[in-house]
Design an enzyme around this catalytic site. Structure first.
Site, mmCIF file in Angstrom:
data_model
loop_
_atom_site.group_PDB
_atom_site.id
_atom_site.type_symbol
_atom_site.label_atom_id
_atom_site.label_comp_id
_atom_site.label_asym_id
_atom_site.label_seq_id
_atom_site.Cartn_x
_atom_site.Cartn_y
_atom_site.Cartn_z
ATOM 1 N N HIS A 197 18.776 -35.580 -10.504
ATOM 2 C CA HIS A 197 18.158 -36.236 -9.340
ATOM 3 C C HIS A 197 16.671 -35.928 -9.253
ATOM 4 O O HIS A 197 16.120 -35.819 -8.158
ATOM 5 C CB HIS A 197 18.887 -35.810 -8.060
ATOM 6 C CG HIS A 197 20.316 -36.240 -8.040
ATOM 7 N ND1 HIS A 197 20.695 -37.561 -7.972
ATOM 8 C CD2 HIS A 197 21.466 -35.526 -8.137
ATOM 9 C CE1 HIS A 197 22.011 -37.641 -7.995
ATOM 10 N NE2 HIS A 197 22.508 -36.419 -8.106
ATOM 11 N N LYS B 180 13.806 -13.566 -11.514
ATOM 12 C CA LYS B 180 13.554 -12.393 -12.364
ATOM 13 C C LYS B 180 12.579 -12.749 -13.473
ATOM 14 O O LYS B 180 11.632 -12.032 -13.756
ATOM 15 C CB LYS B 180 14.893 -11.942 -12.961
ATOM 16 C CG LYS B 180 15.156 -10.508 -13.109
ATOM 17 C CD LYS B 180 15.401 -9.707 -11.873
ATOM 18 C CE LYS B 180 14.539 -9.912 -10.728
ATOM 19 N NZ LYS B 180 14.869 -9.429 -9.469
ATOM 20 N N LYS C 125 6.837 -3.827 -4.280
ATOM 21 C CA LYS C 125 8.261 -3.491 -4.192
ATOM 22 C C LYS C 125 8.767 -3.638 -2.765
ATOM 23 O O LYS C 125 9.867 -4.116 -2.528
ATOM 24 C CB LYS C 125 8.460 -2.049 -4.669
ATOM 25 C CG LYS C 125 9.894 -1.573 -4.635
ATOM 26 C CD LYS C 125 10.661 -2.155 -5.785
ATOM 27 C CE LYS C 125 12.135 -1.810 -5.761
ATOM 28 N NZ LYS C 125 12.897 -2.814 -6.523
ATOM 29 N N GLU D 115 9.031 -13.353 -12.134
ATOM 30 C CA GLU D 115 8.426 -12.107 -11.636
ATOM 31 C C GLU D 115 7.843 -11.268 -12.769
ATOM 32 O O GLU D 115 6.723 -10.775 -12.670
ATOM 33 C CB GLU D 115 9.492 -11.246 -10.930
ATOM 34 C CG GLU D 115 9.789 -11.642 -9.514
ATOM 35 C CD GLU D 115 10.832 -10.729 -8.879
ATOM 36 O OE1 GLU D 115 10.662 -10.368 -7.718
ATOM 37 O OE2 GLU D 115 11.838 -10.375 -9.541
ATOM 38 N N ASN E 249 -1.488 1.435 5.821
ATOM 39 C CA ASN E 249 -0.580 0.428 5.267
ATOM 40 C C ASN E 249 -0.145 -0.441 6.439
ATOM 41 O O ASN E 249 0.207 0.078 7.487
ATOM 42 C CB ASN E 249 0.640 1.124 4.632
ATOM 43 C CG ASN E 249 1.693 0.129 4.168
ATOM 44 O OD1 ASN E 249 1.400 -1.045 3.950
ATOM 45 N ND2 ASN E 249 2.914 0.598 4.009
ATOM 46 N N GLY E 250 -0.204 -1.774 6.257
ATOM 47 C CA GLY E 250 0.179 -2.680 7.336
ATOM 48 C C GLY E 250 -0.951 -3.654 7.609
ATOM 49 O O GLY E 250 -1.859 -3.806 6.787
ATOM 50 N N TRP F 15 -2.815 -2.648 -1.702
ATOM 51 C CA TRP F 15 -2.342 -3.982 -2.084
ATOM 52 C C TRP F 15 -3.061 -4.928 -1.133
ATOM 53 O O TRP F 15 -2.777 -4.961 0.062
ATOM 54 C CB TRP F 15 -0.822 -4.063 -1.917
ATOM 55 C CG TRP F 15 -0.187 -5.302 -2.440
ATOM 56 C CD1 TRP F 15 0.169 -5.570 -3.738
ATOM 57 C CD2 TRP F 15 0.220 -6.460 -1.685
ATOM 58 N NE1 TRP F 15 0.761 -6.807 -3.829
ATOM 59 C CE2 TRP F 15 0.801 -7.378 -2.591
ATOM 60 C CE3 TRP F 15 0.135 -6.819 -0.331
ATOM 61 C CZ2 TRP F 15 1.306 -8.617 -2.198
ATOM 62 C CZ3 TRP F 15 0.637 -8.050 0.059
ATOM 63 C CH2 TRP F 15 1.213 -8.932 -0.867
ATOM 64 N N CYS G 8 0.823 -1.210 0.000
ATOM 65 C CA CYS G 8 0.000 0.000 0.000
ATOM 66 C C CYS G 8 0.861 1.265 0.000
ATOM 67 O O CYS G 8 1.961 1.280 0.539
ATOM 68 C CB CYS G 8 -0.872 0.044 1.245
ATOM 69 S SG CYS G 8 -1.903 -1.401 1.433
ATOM 70 N N ARG H 76 5.152 0.617 -5.978
ATOM 71 C CA ARG H 76 5.104 -0.276 -4.818
ATOM 72 C C ARG H 76 4.205 -1.477 -5.061
ATOM 73 O O ARG H 76 4.285 -2.467 -4.332
ATOM 74 C CB ARG H 76 4.605 0.492 -3.586
ATOM 75 C CG ARG H 76 5.553 1.572 -3.134
ATOM 76 C CD ARG H 76 4.900 2.501 -2.144
ATOM 77 N NE ARG H 76 4.591 1.887 -0.871
ATOM 78 C CZ ARG H 76 5.439 1.759 0.135
ATOM 79 N NH1 ARG H 76 6.671 2.181 -0.001
ATOM 80 N NH2 ARG H 76 5.076 1.200 1.267
ATOM 81 N N GLU I 6 18.632 -16.247 -8.996
ATOM 82 C CA GLU I 6 18.140 -14.890 -9.213
ATOM 83 C C GLU I 6 17.564 -14.748 -10.626
ATOM 84 O O GLU I 6 16.527 -14.098 -10.826
ATOM 85 C CB GLU I 6 19.273 -13.888 -8.962
ATOM 86 C CG GLU I 6 18.955 -12.444 -9.269
ATOM 87 C CD GLU I 6 17.718 -11.882 -8.556
ATOM 88 O OE1 GLU I 6 17.194 -12.532 -7.642
ATOM 89 O OE2 GLU I 6 17.277 -10.794 -8.957
#
Ligand code: G6P
Length: 611
Positions: free
Chosen positions: A506, A487, A606, A490, A101-102, A75, A2, A27, A483
Site C-alpha cells: 500500500h 535497533k 540512554k 540507532e 541535567n534537565g 547532551w 547529561c 548516557r 524493534e
C-alpha cells in the site's frame, strides 16, 4: 543525557570526577567539563567539546588540584555542543560553579531579569542562569540561596554546585531529574546514576523531588524545599561494577545481547514459586482482573515496542483491549481513562521524562497504574511504589541501544498476559500451565539461538554498505520488526523502516528495487502462507530477502528467501523472543562493519530526562 558527578573528601577530586564521568558516558554526551576548588578557594574549570578523551588530553599534566569538585557530560539541549556551552557554568565573579541535567523552562525570563541586574552571559545554555541566579541570591549561605533559587526555577533539574566561599561543602538539588548521593567514611559523592559511585560506595540516597543535599567530607544532610532537615534512608546497592563492565566482550551491546538468557531467567524466577496459578507477584487480584475493561500501555523507544508486543499477547491471552501510545503523544492528547482501566508505564531506566509525565497524567485522571521498570529506586518505580512495580531483572544496561531490557520487558508482557488470561478465565488452566513451562524453557533456547552470531557477522559484512533496509512481518513478527528497524538505525545509521508485511504493497513497495534489502521475520505458522505471498511480491521487485525463521517452518520458507537464519522451534507466542536475537546481532554486526561507535551512537542518550 547529561551526567553529573561531584566529590568531596580527602582524595584529589579530579581523578574521582573523571572516573565517574567515564562510568556515565553510556548516557550519551557531546562535551564534558570539571570544576575543582583548590585549598586556597580558587575555582579551576576545564571543559572540552567532544569525547571525554578530549578533556583528558586537556587535563594531562595539568589536573586541577583540590579535594572538592563537580564534573559533567553534556547532551546539548540549548546551544550547540561547544567548549563554551559545556558545563560547569559560573557566575560573573567565577566563584560559583554549576552543573545541570534537565531543562530550565523559564530560563529566558530569568536571563532577562538577571541581565537587568548586570549579569553578563557567555553561553547559550539554560544552565548559566542558575549560576547567575545563585550569585544574586547568595548571602553567605549557599543552602539558603539554593532553596530560594529552587522556588524560582521552572522545569527539571539535577544540580551540582560548588562555591569558593564555602570550600568544605558540595551542594546538590533535584527536581524531576535523577540524582543519587553516596557516602562513606571521610568522603561524599553525587552522581546521576549508581555506576559512577560504585567503585567508592554501595550506600546511596535517592534524592527526591525538590530536595537539596549538603555534602561534607564527614557526611550528608538532606533538606526539603522549606529547608527542614529530612531523615534519609541509605539504599544498599547489591549488584557490583563488574555487571556494568564489558567482561571481555568488544562492546557492551554484544555483552548485553549475550546476557539475555540470564536476564530471562532472573525476571521469571521471582514469578515462579512452583504453583502455576499463584499470581501474588502481580498487584491485581482475580476479582479486579475479571472487572478490567481496558489496558493502556505507554512508553518510549524500545520500551514502546515492548508495549506493542504486549498488545498482541494480552489481547490474545486475556481477551482485553489494549491501547499502546508513545508517551509524548499520550500526555497531550487529552486521554480518556475509563473505569476499570489499567495503565502500564514501561521504562528500562525509570527516568524517561515523557513516560513519567504520562504516568502522572494517568494517575491524575484516576487510573490504576503499574510500572515495568529495570532500575530499583528510579523515579517511575518510586512514584508508583515497589508494590506496583514489576521489576525486570535484566541487570544494569549500559549500551545506549537496549537489548536485554527489551527482552525482559517482552517476557514481562507475556507473564502479565498469562496471569490476566488465567485469572479472567480466558485461558484454560492447562493452557496456562503449558505456557508457563514454555517460558521456563526460554533461557536455554535463547542460549542456543546465540550460536547464530558468526553467521550474522558474515552476512552483515556482505550487506554493510546497503543504505536502506525494510523489516517486515505479520502479527507478533511485525511488533518485533519495529524493534529490529529501530535497533539497526540507532547503531548503524542505516535508514530502516518496519512494515506489516501485508501493508507494504500500500505504498512502500514503490521503494523496492533491485538489490534492496528486506528482512522478514517468520515465526507465526498461522500467518505463514500470507507472509510468503508478501515475500513473493517483494522478490518479484528484485529485493534481496533475509528471512529469520523458525527451524520447524524451514521447509516451507527455503527457496522463498535469499538467506535464511534459523531459530529453534518454540511456541508461537514465544518464538518472537528468540527471533529478536538474530535481529539484534544483525544491527550490532552492521554497526561494527560500518565502523560505528556501537555503544554510544551519535545524538542518542540512554536515559532521556528531558521532554
Ligand atoms: C531513549 C533510549 C532508548 C530507550 C528510550 C526509552 O530514547 O535511547 O534506547 O528505549 O529512551 O527509555 P526507557 O528507559 O524509558 O525504557
Amino acid at each position: 543525557m547529561c551526567g553529573i558527578v561531584g566529590y568531596i573528601g580527602d582524595q584529589q577530586a579530579c581523578p574521582v570526577l573523571m572516573e565517574g564521568l567515564s562510568r556515565l558516558s553510556y548516557r550519551g554526551y557531546d562535551s564534558a567539563g570539571v570544576a575543582v576548588l583548590d585549598a586556597t578557594g580558587v575555582l579551576n574549570i576545564q571543559k572540552a567539546k567532544g569525547r571525554l578523551e578530549n578533556l583528558e588530553e586537556l587535563l594531562a599534566g595539568n589536573m586541577p588540584a583540590g579535594t572538592v569538585g563537580i564534573g559533567h557530560t553534556r547532551w546539548a539541549t540549548h546551544g550547540e555542543p561547544s567548549d563554551l556551552n559545556a558545563h560547569p557554568h559560573t557566575d560573573v565573579k567565577g566563584g560559583i560553579a554549576v552543573v545541570h541535567n534537565g531543562i530550565i523552562e523559564n530560563h529566558e525570563s530569568l536571563r532577562r531579569h538577571l541581565q537587568g541586574l548586570g549579569c553578563v552571559f557567555v553561553s547559550q545554555t539554560d544552565t548559566e542562569v542558575v549560576a547567575h541566579l545563585l550569585s544574586t541570591l547568595y548571602e553567605g549561605d549557599m543552602k539558603a540561596a539554593l532553596l530560594k533559587a529552587m522556588s524560582m526555577l521552572e522545569g527539571s533539574y539535577a544540580l551540582g554546585v560548588v562555591c569558593d566561599q564555602e570550600p568544605t561543602k558540595l551542594f546538590c538539588a533535584r527536581h524531576e531529574s535523577p540524582l543519587v548521593v553516596g557516602s562513606k567514611a571521610g568522603e561524599s559523592f553525587i552522581a546521576s546514576d549508581i555506576p559512577a559511585l560504585l567503585s567508592h560506595t554501595r550506600d546511596v540516597i535517592f534524592l527526591q523531588d525538590k530536595e537539596i543535599a549538603v555534602l561534607e567530607a564527614t557526611g550528608v544532610q538532606v533538606f526539603d524545599a522549606f529547608g527542614h532537615l529530612r531523615q534519609h534512608e541509605f539504599y544498599h546497592v547489591e549488584w557490583d561494577l563488574s555487571s556494568a563492565e564489558k567482561g571481555g566482550y568488544a562492546h557492551y551491546m554484544l555483552k548485553e545481547i549475550h546476557e539475555q538468557p540470564t536476564a530471562l531467567h532472573s525476571t521469571f524466577a521471582p514469578r515462579n514459586n512452583g504453583d502455576a496459578h499463584d499470581y501474588r507477584w502481580l498487584p491485581i487480584v482475580p476479582d479486579e482482573a475479571k472487572k478490567l475493561k481496558k489496558i493502556s500501555i505507554v512508553a518510549c523507544g524500545t520500551a514502546y515496542h515492548a508495549g506493542i508486543f504486549g498488545k498482541y499477547v494480552i489481547e490474545k491471552l486475556a481477551r482485553l483491549p489494549v491501547m499502546v501510545d508513545v508517551a509524548s503523544e499520550y500526555r497531550y492528547r487529552d486521554p480518556i481513562i475509563g473505569e476499570d482501566e489499567l495503565f502500564i508505564a514501561i521504562s528500562q531506566s525509570g527516568e524517561t521524562a515523557d513516560t513519567l509525565a504520562a504516568l502522572r497524567e494517568a494517575k491524575r485522571r484516576g487510573a490504576k497504574v503499574l510500572a515495568i521498570c529495570n532500575v530499583v529506586g528510579s523515579t517511575i518505580a518510586r512514584e508508583v511504589g515497589d508494590e506496583a512495580t514489576l521489576y525486570t531483572y535484566a541487570g544494569p544496561e549500559i549500551a545506549v541501544a537496549s537489548t536485554k531490557a527489551y527482552m525482559t520487558q517482552v517476557e514481562m508482557m507475556l507473564l502479565l498476559a498469562l496471569a490476566l488470561g488465567d485469572m479472567r478465565g480466558a485461558l484454560t488452566p492447562a493452557e496456562a500451565e503449558r505456557l508457563r513451562g514454555e517460558i521456563a524453557d526460554l533461557p536455554a533456547k535463547a542460549e542456543q539461538t546465540l550460536a547464530i552470531e558468526e553467521q550474522l557477522q558474515r552476512f552483515a559484512s556482505t550487506v554493510s554498505q546497503k543504505k536502506h533496509v525494510f523489516f517486515v512481518g505479520r502479527g507478533l513478527d511485525f511488533a518485533l520488526s519495529m524493534e529490529a528497524a529501530l535497533k539497526l538505525k540507532e547503531v548503524s545509521y542505516v535508514f530502516s523502516e518496519a512494515y506489516a508485511a501485508g501493508e507494504l504493497k500500500h505504498g512502500p513497495i514503490a521503494l523496492l528495487q533491485e538489490g534492496r534489502l528486506v528482512v522478514a521475520t517468520i515465526t507465526q505458522p498461522a500467518l505463514l502462507d500470507k507472509t510468503l505471498s508478501n515475500l513473493r511480491e517483494i522478490k518479484a521487485r528484485g529485493a534481496y530477502v533475509l528471512a529469520v525463521c523458525r527451524e520447524d517452518l524451514h521447509d516451507k520458507v527455503v527457496g522463498e528467501a535469499d538467506e535464511l537464519m534459523l531459530i529453534p522451534a518454540a511456541d508461537d507466542l514465544l518464538a518472537p523472543l528468540l527471533a529478536v536475537i538474530p535481529l539484534q546481532l544483525f544491527a550490532y554486526s552492521m554497526a561494527v562493519a560500518r565502523g560505528c561507535d556501537v555503544d554510544k551512537p551519535r545524538n542518542l542518550a540512554k536515559s532521556v530526562t528531558v521532554e
